[in-house]
Each structure stands twice: as structure tokens, then as C-alpha cells.
Design an enzyme around this catalytic site. Sequence first.
Site, PDB file in Angstrom:
ATOM      1  N   ASP A 104      43.614  43.907  37.555  1.00  0.00           N
ATOM      2  CA  ASP A 104      44.226  44.679  38.618  1.00  0.00           C
ATOM      3  C   ASP A 104      44.354  43.618  40.060  1.00  0.00           C
ATOM      4  O   ASP A 104      44.940  43.671  40.210  1.00  0.00           O
ATOM      5  CB  ASP A 104      43.949  45.753  39.531  1.00  0.00           C
ATOM      6  CG  ASP A 104      42.588  46.603  38.690  1.00  0.00           C
ATOM      7  OD1 ASP A 104      43.798  47.178  38.156  1.00  0.00           O
ATOM      8  OD2 ASP A 104      41.626  47.163  38.956  1.00  0.00           O
TER       9      ASP A 104
ATOM     10  N   LYS B 120      49.277  41.575  37.219  1.00  0.00           N
ATOM     11  CA  LYS B 120      49.698  40.954  36.003  1.00  0.00           C
ATOM     12  C   LYS B 120      51.749  41.584  35.966  1.00  0.00           C
ATOM     13  O   LYS B 120      52.259  41.253  35.453  1.00  0.00           O
ATOM     14  CB  LYS B 120      48.805  41.415  34.575  1.00  0.00           C
ATOM     15  CG  LYS B 120      47.396  40.822  34.261  1.00  0.00           C
ATOM     16  CD  LYS B 120      47.401  40.953  33.705  1.00  0.00           C
ATOM     17  CE  LYS B 120      46.424  42.688  33.786  1.00  0.00           C
ATOM     18  NZ  LYS B 120      45.106  42.472  34.815  1.00  0.00           N
TER      19      LYS B 120
ATOM     20  N   GLY C 225      46.779  49.445  33.603  1.00  0.00           N
ATOM     21  CA  GLY C 225      47.770  50.415  34.545  1.00  0.00           C
ATOM     22  C   GLY C 225      48.263  48.838  35.374  1.00  0.00           C
ATOM     23  O   GLY C 225      47.959  47.968  35.703  1.00  0.00           O
ATOM     24  N   HIS C 226      49.826  48.887  34.855  1.00  0.00           N
ATOM     25  CA  HIS C 226      50.868  48.377  35.300  1.00  0.00           C
ATOM     26  C   HIS C 226      51.711  48.745  36.380  1.00  0.00           C
ATOM     27  O   HIS C 226      52.225  49.761  36.178  1.00  0.00           O
ATOM     28  CB  HIS C 226      51.414  47.836  34.654  1.00  0.00           C
ATOM     29  CG  HIS C 226      50.074  46.015  33.362  1.00  0.00           C
ATOM     30  ND1 HIS C 226      51.185  45.936  32.481  1.00  0.00           N
ATOM     31  CD2 HIS C 226      49.053  45.719  33.827  1.00  0.00           C
ATOM     32  CE1 HIS C 226      50.272  45.130  31.486  1.00  0.00           C
ATOM     33  NE2 HIS C 226      48.833  45.673  32.713  1.00  0.00           N
TER      34      HIS C 226
ATOM     35  N   GLN D 258      44.195  44.273  31.588  1.00  0.00           N
ATOM     36  CA  GLN D 258      42.406  43.941  31.786  1.00  0.00           C
ATOM     37  C   GLN D 258      42.307  42.656  32.472  1.00  0.00           C
ATOM     38  O   GLN D 258      43.287  41.975  33.053  1.00  0.00           O
ATOM     39  CB  GLN D 258      41.901  44.193  31.180  1.00  0.00           C
ATOM     40  CG  GLN D 258      41.328  45.709  30.749  1.00  0.00           C
ATOM     41  CD  GLN D 258      41.595  46.123  29.423  1.00  0.00           C
ATOM     42  OE1 GLN D 258      41.530  45.634  29.359  1.00  0.00           O
ATOM     43  NE2 GLN D 258      42.407  47.126  29.918  1.00  0.00           N
TER      44      GLN D 258
ATOM     45  N   LEU E 287      48.764  37.628  49.212  1.00  0.00           N
ATOM     46  CA  LEU E 287      48.255  36.696  50.177  1.00  0.00           C
ATOM     47  C   LEU E 287      48.180  37.505  51.121  1.00  0.00           C
ATOM     48  O   LEU E 287      48.095  37.609  51.738  1.00  0.00           O
ATOM     49  CB  LEU E 287      49.869  35.236  49.724  1.00  0.00           C
ATOM     50  CG  LEU E 287      48.762  34.644  50.923  1.00  0.00           C
ATOM     51  CD1 LEU E 287      47.713  33.777  50.743  1.00  0.00           C
ATOM     52  CD2 LEU E 287      50.182  33.756  50.749  1.00  0.00           C
TER      53      LEU E 287
END
Length: 430
Positions: free
Chosen positions: A13, A16, A40-41, A224, A332
Site C-alpha cells: 500500500d 506502487k 490493489g493498485h 505487496q 508526503l
Amino acid sequence: MANVVVVGAQWGDEGKGKIVDWLSERADVIARFQGGHNAGHTLVIDGEVFKLSLLPSGIVRGGKLSVIGNGVVLDPWHLVKEIEGLRGQGVTISPETLMIAENTPLILPIHGELDRAREAQNSVAKIGTTGRGIGPAYEDKVGRRAVRVADLADEATLELRVDRALVHHDALRRGLGLDPVDRDALLAALKEIAPAVLEYAAPVWKVLNEQRKAGKRILFEGAQGALLDIDFGTYPFVTSSNVIAGQAATGTGIGPGSIDFVLGIVKAYTTRVGEGPFPAELHDADGQRLGERGHEFGTVTGRKRRCGWFDAVLVRQTCATSGVNGIALTKLDVLDGFETLKICVGYELDGETLEHLPTAADQQARCTPIFEEMPGWSQSTEGARSWADLPAEAIKYVRRVEELIQCPVALLSTSPEREDTILVTDPFAD
């Protein structure tokens, strides 16, 4: 031309999907090398959201070849569903843009059933799986009883593979109180789905090696995060495959000498989904704030992610095990507005100070974080595209992260939007 491996350097998470999509503009081939549809992307492109879990993130870009390597476990029914969903969003997918390794093992319905039954009956310690059959499919792979993509092309071979698998699975199911597998129904379902999968089947190892020799840029996409690696993660609360960068070679059939740059994706704080140790986890208002501002819910499961301050100890460790050359620091902007920030710089265990996470699970659970405090910033960093757009305190935070993890920042992401990215070092530079 340089070839780049992208790996998550925390518990997944990390963002990526966006980074791979951003880098894919510079790549010719994008290859998934491990995991399954438990990954999950989420990509945000010109305001449109694309949610991927099995297909490589590069699939949403035209003119690229996307590859699913043999290190992946493939649910054929999910594959078809995901392809149809993306086509509905205007994405072109064909055998010219997508290839699946012929030796890729399949996830069958019996794998998901076994996964969920085990988790429901595990009274000792739940692993926190997605219940999608990933682990059982990998078990069958190493147990030499998997059905692979190539097997779908021959009915006699397919029946032999299914029969071999059922000898094992029916015995397990009896112990779990499940009915035996309906062999005929399973075979019928596989024969029905076979054409939809076989049209994409190819000798991926051969194609990738030819692409490399032709000077094409290959981007290897992991799923992952390294802390979920079956060997180097927080075992047993891990996934069932190797997640670290070395898997890019074995998961696609290309030699390790073909990898030129390893990019570790790192969130500016830390999150984790599911069970397992999390030394820097926050159970206070700061943790709640990180989760709300970061929209920390799993793309696949919708589960709320556990949140904590940045853990430099863990990231330094994962950078070492994956041979990371540079990191992409994401989210950030989620830290905007915190008066004080903390970074975990070590652990205390039984009166001793540690600078790494111990291997033993009981010791991991007893580690307490040693924090270093830094001033936060009130200005917004969201959407920043150059260092000049960042407040001085944010730059100091990034520089301190680099020092602590002993690895430079190559990319800095300041929002989910593709172009809100500060490039420091181009991983594809020759």
C-alpha cells in the site's frame, strides 16, 4: 537501456500503482512478477480512477506491452472480469498489449474456499489473508499439483492435473468439514474459461529476453511489500511469495544481470493491513489523522489500514534485502499540518537497543519503538512538482529519512495525480 524493478519497501500500500504508471511512460514493457489479485493498485489519470489488482499498472497506457509472469498466481475468472472492467473505461487490451506466461499457475475456486475455511477455523492466530486463494495456490505450485495456463490447451492434461490436485484437496476438505470438490463442475468451468486465457498465453521468458536484447526498457512491477515477503517478512503474517527484488528474475524468466536499478516505494509514514507486529503503530489521534488524511483503506478488501510514524529501521532493512538503489517517497502531503513529526530510529527489546527487526515473531511483538522528533510544517506540499515548492521543514524531513535508511530519494510523490511527482534521479537513466 536500463531495466527497473519496483518493489514495495514496507507492508504494501505504498503507492506502487502511481509510481509504476508514472515510470511506464519511459518503459516499453511492464511485467508483474509475483502475487495475485490480492494486490490493489489505484491509478488516478486526468481525474479518472482505475483500480487494478491483477493486471500490470502499465496496461492503462497505450503502446506498451504488459506481461504477467510465472511468479504470479492467476485467477482466470478475475482476469476476465478485470479486463472487461478496464475495457469499459476505454482501455484497449489485446494479445498485442497483454501476455501471460504459459507456466503461470492458476487460482481455482477450491483455493479460495480452502483459504477462507482455514482462516475461519484458525483459533491460534489469524494470518489476516484476503481469502482469495493466493496461499493455497502457491502451496499447490510448490507441491507440484498446480494447474498452469498451458494445461488449459489440452483436455487430457487438464483432467490429469485436476485429478492430482483433488487427491490432496479432498483430504484437506474432509478435515475442515467441507464437501468433496465437484470434479466435473470444476473441469467444465475451466474448459469454459480456457479460451479467454489462452489467447494471451505466451513464452514470456523468451519474449522478455528478446525485448532486452533489442534494447527495450523493461519495468518489473512487484505487489505487496518487502515486509510481507515469505522469507524476509514478519512471518507468519506474510504473503505466500517472495516479494523482494530478486523475485523479478525468477518470476519472469529473465536473468538477474538484466536488472539495472531497484526502486523501493516508501510511504512517508507507515501502514499495515491485517494481523502481525507493527512497532511504530499509533493508537491515538495522530494515527487516526494519518488514516483519515491518507484515505487508508485497502483497494482490494476495503479494510482499514493500521497507521504509524515512519519506521526507518524497517525501511533500511528492506532496502538491504532488495538491493534498493533509490526510493520513491510517497504521500508526503499527508504529513502537512502536523506540528511535530516522529521517526522510529530503533527498538528496545528486553532492555537492549536494536537497529534491526529481529526474526523471531515473539521478539518482534515485544519491540517498542525509539522515536526521534522533528518539527512539522504548516504549508501544503500537495501537488508540489519541484523542491522549490516544498517548505524547508519538509525538505529536512526527506533528507533525514535518506540518512536513516542509508538510501537516496529518487522520486517524491505529493498527490495521487500522475504528474505531481518530483524527479531527483531517473531510474531509467543509462
